[in-house]
Every structure is written in structure tokens, then in C-alpha cells.
Design a protein around this motif. Structure first.
Motif, PDB file in Angstrom:
ATOM      1  N   PRO A 267      38.015 120.748  40.824  1.00 14.55           N
ATOM      2  CA  PRO A 267      39.478 120.724  40.664  1.00 14.55           C
ATOM      3  C   PRO A 267      40.119 119.629  41.525  1.00 14.55           C
ATOM      4  O   PRO A 267      39.679 119.380  42.636  1.00 14.55           O
ATOM      5  CB  PRO A 267      39.900 122.116  41.169  1.00 14.55           C
ATOM      6  N   TYR A 268      41.171 119.016  40.967  1.00 10.50           N
ATOM      7  CA  TYR A 268      41.790 117.876  41.633  1.00 10.50           C
ATOM      8  C   TYR A 268      42.821 118.273  42.683  1.00 10.50           C
ATOM      9  O   TYR A 268      43.423 117.404  43.301  1.00 10.50           O
ATOM     10  CB  TYR A 268      42.417 116.941  40.587  1.00 10.50           C
ATOM     11  N   ASP A 269      43.042 119.585  42.831  1.00  9.95           N
ATOM     12  CA  ASP A 269      43.937 119.994  43.913  1.00  9.95           C
ATOM     13  C   ASP A 269      43.145 120.476  45.122  1.00  9.95           C
ATOM     14  O   ASP A 269      43.658 121.195  45.973  1.00  9.95           O
ATOM     15  CB  ASP A 269      44.937 121.055  43.440  1.00  9.95           C
ATOM     16  N   ALA A 270      41.876 120.048  45.184  1.00  6.46           N
ATOM     17  CA  ALA A 270      41.042 120.333  46.360  1.00  6.46           C
ATOM     18  C   ALA A 270      40.947 119.059  47.187  1.00  6.46           C
ATOM     19  O   ALA A 270      40.822 117.972  46.618  1.00  6.46           O
ATOM     20  CB  ALA A 270      39.654 120.780  45.926  1.00  6.46           C
ATOM     21  N   PRO A 271      41.012 119.163  48.520  1.00  2.00           N
ATOM     22  CA  PRO A 271      40.899 117.957  49.350  1.00  2.00           C
ATOM     23  C   PRO A 271      39.529 117.295  49.175  1.00  2.00           C
ATOM     24  O   PRO A 271      38.524 117.995  49.067  1.00  2.00           O
ATOM     25  CB  PRO A 271      41.062 118.484  50.779  1.00  2.00           C
ATOM     26  N   ALA A 272      39.526 115.940  49.123  1.00  2.00           N
ATOM     27  CA  ALA A 272      38.266 115.206  48.967  1.00  2.00           C
ATOM     28  C   ALA A 272      37.886 114.459  50.240  1.00  2.00           C
ATOM     29  O   ALA A 272      36.722 114.285  50.537  1.00  2.00           O
ATOM     30  CB  ALA A 272      38.368 114.225  47.804  1.00  2.00           C
ATOM     31  N   HIS A 273      38.896 113.958  50.947  1.00  2.00           N
ATOM     32  CA  HIS A 273      38.605 113.255  52.205  1.00  2.00           C
ATOM     33  C   HIS A 273      39.832 113.269  53.108  1.00  2.00           C
ATOM     34  O   HIS A 273      40.932 113.591  52.677  1.00  2.00           O
ATOM     35  CB  HIS A 273      38.095 111.825  51.960  1.00  2.00           C
ATOM     36  N   GLY A 274      39.624 112.856  54.342  1.00  2.00           N
ATOM     37  CA  GLY A 274      40.709 112.858  55.317  1.00  2.00           C
ATOM     38  C   GLY A 274      41.395 111.505  55.405  1.00  2.00           C
ATOM     39  O   GLY A 274      40.852 110.484  54.975  1.00  2.00           O
ATOM     40  N   LEU A 275      42.619 111.526  55.928  1.00  2.00           N
ATOM     41  CA  LEU A 275      43.389 110.308  56.198  1.00  2.00           C
ATOM     42  C   LEU A 275      43.860 110.346  57.635  1.00  2.00           C
ATOM     43  O   LEU A 275      44.189 111.415  58.149  1.00  2.00           O
ATOM     44  CB  LEU A 275      44.653 110.241  55.335  1.00  2.00           C
ATOM     45  N   ARG A 276      43.938 109.156  58.243  1.00  2.00           N
ATOM     46  CA  ARG A 276      44.604 109.042  59.533  1.00  2.00           C
ATOM     47  C   ARG A 276      45.973 108.421  59.262  1.00  2.00           C
ATOM     48  O   ARG A 276      46.065 107.375  58.619  1.00  2.00           O
ATOM     49  CB  ARG A 276      43.776 108.141  60.464  1.00  2.00           C
ATOM     50  N   LEU A 277      47.015 109.101  59.679  1.00  2.00           N
ATOM     51  CA  LEU A 277      48.373 108.593  59.469  1.00  2.00           C
ATOM     52  C   LEU A 277      48.714 107.667  60.633  1.00  2.00           C
ATOM     53  O   LEU A 277      48.543 108.035  61.801  1.00  2.00           O
ATOM     54  CB  LEU A 277      49.370 109.752  59.374  1.00  2.00           C
ATOM     55  N   GLU A 278      49.179 106.479  60.311  1.00  2.00           N
ATOM     56  CA  GLU A 278      49.401 105.458  61.338  1.00  2.00           C
ATOM     57  C   GLU A 278      50.598 105.818  62.210  1.00  2.00           C
ATOM     58  O   GLU A 278      51.670 106.166  61.686  1.00  2.00           O
ATOM     59  CB  GLU A 278      49.640 104.091  60.676  1.00  2.00           C
ATOM     60  N   PRO A 279      50.426 105.694  63.531  1.00  2.00           N
ATOM     61  CA  PRO A 279      51.539 105.984  64.449  1.00  2.00           C
ATOM     62  C   PRO A 279      52.715 105.044  64.172  1.00  2.00           C
ATOM     63  O   PRO A 279      52.518 103.890  63.778  1.00  2.00           O
ATOM     64  CB  PRO A 279      50.958 105.680  65.838  1.00  2.00           C
ATOM     65  N   GLY A 280      53.912 105.565  64.349  1.00  2.00           N
ATOM     66  CA  GLY A 280      55.104 104.733  64.211  1.00  2.00           C
ATOM     67  C   GLY A 280      55.557 104.514  62.781  1.00  2.00           C
ATOM     68  O   GLY A 280      56.469 103.735  62.535  1.00  2.00           O
ATOM     69  N   THR A 281      54.911 105.182  61.818  1.00  2.00           N
ATOM     70  CA  THR A 281      55.325 104.999  60.422  1.00  2.00           C
ATOM     71  C   THR A 281      56.185 106.185  59.965  1.00  2.00           C
ATOM     72  O   THR A 281      56.019 107.304  60.455  1.00  2.00           O
ATOM     73  CB  THR A 281      54.099 104.897  59.485  1.00  2.00           C
ATOM     74  N   PRO A 282      57.080 105.935  59.018  1.00  3.21           N
ATOM     75  CA  PRO A 282      57.921 107.036  58.523  1.00  3.21           C
ATOM     76  C   PRO A 282      57.127 108.109  57.787  1.00  3.21           C
ATOM     77  O   PRO A 282      57.572 109.249  57.717  1.00  3.21           O
ATOM     78  CB  PRO A 282      58.931 106.346  57.596  1.00  3.21           C
ATOM     79  N   LEU A 283      55.949 107.780  57.264  1.00  2.00           N
ATOM     80  CA  LEU A 283      55.130 108.813  56.610  1.00  2.00           C
ATOM     81  C   LEU A 283      54.650 109.826  57.647  1.00  2.00           C
ATOM     82  O   LEU A 283      54.713 111.037  57.416  1.00  2.00           O
ATOM     83  CB  LEU A 283      53.925 108.175  55.899  1.00  2.00           C
TER      84      LEU A 283
ATOM     85  N   GLU B 299      50.891 114.697  42.743  1.00  2.00           N
ATOM     86  CA  GLU B 299      51.327 115.347  41.487  1.00  2.00           C
ATOM     87  C   GLU B 299      50.276 116.322  40.954  1.00  2.00           C
ATOM     88  O   GLU B 299      50.575 117.142  40.091  1.00  2.00           O
ATOM     89  CB  GLU B 299      51.684 114.289  40.435  1.00  2.00           C
ATOM     90  N   MET B 300      49.031 116.198  41.441  1.00  2.00           N
ATOM     91  CA  MET B 300      47.984 117.138  41.019  1.00  2.00           C
ATOM     92  C   MET B 300      47.809 118.267  42.028  1.00  2.00           C
ATOM     93  O   MET B 300      46.964 119.137  41.842  1.00  2.00           O
ATOM     94  CB  MET B 300      46.654 116.398  40.858  1.00  2.00           C
ATOM     95  N   ALA B 301      48.573 118.204  43.112  1.00  2.00           N
ATOM     96  CA  ALA B 301      48.461 119.223  44.164  1.00  2.00           C
ATOM     97  C   ALA B 301      49.866 119.589  44.649  1.00  2.00           C
ATOM     98  O   ALA B 301      50.205 119.438  45.822  1.00  2.00           O
ATOM     99  CB  ALA B 301      47.612 118.681  45.317  1.00  2.00           C
TER     100      ALA B 301
END
Ligand code: MN
Length: 249
Positions: free
Chosen positions: A142-158, A214-216
Motif C-alpha cells: 500500500p502506498y500510504d505506508a512509509p517507505a523511507h525517512g527524510l531529514r528536514l533541513e534546519p531553517g526551512t519553512p517546511l 495525496e496517497m496518505a
């Protein structure tokens, strides 16, 4: 009044038809926007009228970008392209995002499109051209299952929006950003170093992500992302822009 948000349709060459996955529309609707699926026109006058009708635009997933757009020959491992979408999205991006500064969100093909239109390049196939790491970029359902991790960059609005420094995401792509366009700021990287979220500098809201919110839609991060986009389309991004200018994010 809900902000009207233009959504680029998906193209099925075999059936000679346009279509859309409901998640794109639902993500916008749940965040309080009114999604409107667009025609694949390249008429400048029509696109200018569409730009006037819509508060912002969602650039959806789909076929690989034509490698010629970033000065490369198509490799055997490149997937089929869609010239109609390449042309329509290029013209729409130019008018709505670059010329008029309208909010935009790119998803999957969308992040690749933003990068190419702004002068960056792509890996035509991650398995063939990007040193394969620990990250699974082409998951099975299923595409609403996590596949890998992300590191969110410091200082970004995300990172400020999500209030965390890492995120597990789904992943359904075989291409990715190789050389980043100079005007794009990276906001997240996968655990094997691929850029998976960007924003266009000096624009209120022109963000793109490589994963599939949109899939999760049940994920908190997906709701936050669509909410930030729809909020920008409502014109509520003044505070965020001021924060960025002051270096608070
Ligand atoms: Mn990925």
C-alpha cells in the motif's frame, strides 16, 4: 469563498484520456480549497485566463520529464514522457509562478518539473544513475505506508511547518533531482541523500515534494502540507514570508 486551485490532470496515452487521482482533489478540499481540473492547453491567452480564475496550482505526478528539457539524451532506462504535459506545465509555470508569483505545490513529477524548468537536471533512473543507498524509492502497495525517512533541513519553512526534524514518507518514483536549480532551496533529503522537498526562493509559496501526500491523506504531515498550500492560495502567507525574511524559520 474557497480559493479555486487549478490541478494539472494526468494523461493516459493508451486510452487517449485525461484523468485524476481523487487524493489530489481531496487533499485540497479537506484543507478548504476548491480544486478545478485543468485542460492541457498551451494557448497563452487561455492560460492567462486560467491564471486569473485560480488562486494557485497543483502540479501533479505522472510521466517522466522529457530529458531534452534538461539537455540530455533519453537513456534506455528513462520512462515514457508526455510532451503535452511538458509543454502545458512549462507555460503555466512561467505565467502563474514566475511572472505572477501565484502559489504552487508540486508533487513527485512536480518537484522534477520545477527543477528542470529552473535549469536543474534529473537522474533518469535512480537505480542506474544514483548510488543506491538504504532508501526504497519505488515501494510496492500500500502506498500510504512509509517507505523511507527524510531529514528536514534546519531553517526551512517546511521544518517549521511540520515542527520536527525528520519524517517518514511514501515513495513511488524512479527519477530524482541530480543537479539542483540555483533558485531552489532544498528543504528535505532522503536518508541516502536525494533532495525530496524544495521551495522556490523569493516566492511566497512555490513548494514541491518528491513523496505522495495525496496517497496518505490520513497522515498529519499530509494535512499540514495541503493546509499550508491552501492557506497560501487564500493569501495568508504574509506572516510566513515575514518570518523567513527575519530568519525565524
Ligand atoms: Mn523517495
Amino acid at each position: 469563498m474557497k480559493p479555486v486551485i487549478g490541478v494539472v490532470p494526468l494523461r493516459d496515452e493508451e486510452r487517449d484520456s485525461l484523468w485524476i487521482l481523487p487524493g489530489y482533489l481531496d487533499g485540497i478540499s479537506r484543507a478548504g480549497g476548491l480544486p478545478l481540473v485543468l485542460p492541457l492547453t498551451t494557448e497563452e491567452e487561455t492560460l492567462r485566463q486560467i491564471s486569473g480564475l485560480c488562486a494557485g496550482f497543483l502540479f501533479t505526478g505522472g510521466q517522466d520529464i522529457s530529458p531534452g528539457l534538461y539537455g540530455a539524451e533519453p537513456a534506455p532506462f528513462c520512462g515514457p514522457a508526455c510532451a503535452e504535459r511538458d509543454r502545458m506545465e512549462g507555460a503555466l509555470f512561467s505565467i502563474a509562478v514566475l511572472e505572477r508569483g501565484q502559489p504552487a505545490l508540486g508533487i513527485c513529477r512536480g518537484i522534477q518539473l520545477f527543477n528542470v524548468l529552473l535549469g536543474g537536471t534529473l537522474y533518469q533512473d535512480l537505480a542506474a544513475q544514483f548510488s543506491p543507498g538504504a532508501a526504497l524509492h519505488r515501494q510496492k502497495p500500500p502506498y500510504d505506508a512509509p517507505a523511507h525517512g527524510l531529514r528536514l533541513e534546519p531553517g526551512t519553512p517546511l521544518r517549521a511547518l511540520l515542527g520536527r526534524d525528520s519524517l517518514a514518507v511514501n515513495s513511488s518514483h524512479h527519477q530524482g533531482i541530480a543537479r539542483l536549480a540555483p533558485e531552489l532551496e532544498p528543504m528535505a533529503r532522503s536518508e541516502d541523500g536525494l533532495i525530496e522537498a524544495v521551495r522556490l526562493k523569493n516566492r511566497p509559496f512555490a513548494w514541491a515534494v518528491q513523496w505522495h501526500p495525496e496517497m496518505a491523506l490520513a497522515w498529519e504531515s499530509s494535512g499540514q502540507l495541503f493546509a499550508a498550500f491552501v492557506s497560501a492560495c487564500r493569501g495568508d502567507c504574509g506572516a510566513m514570508v515575514a518570518d523567513i525574511a527575519q530568519g525565524d524559520l
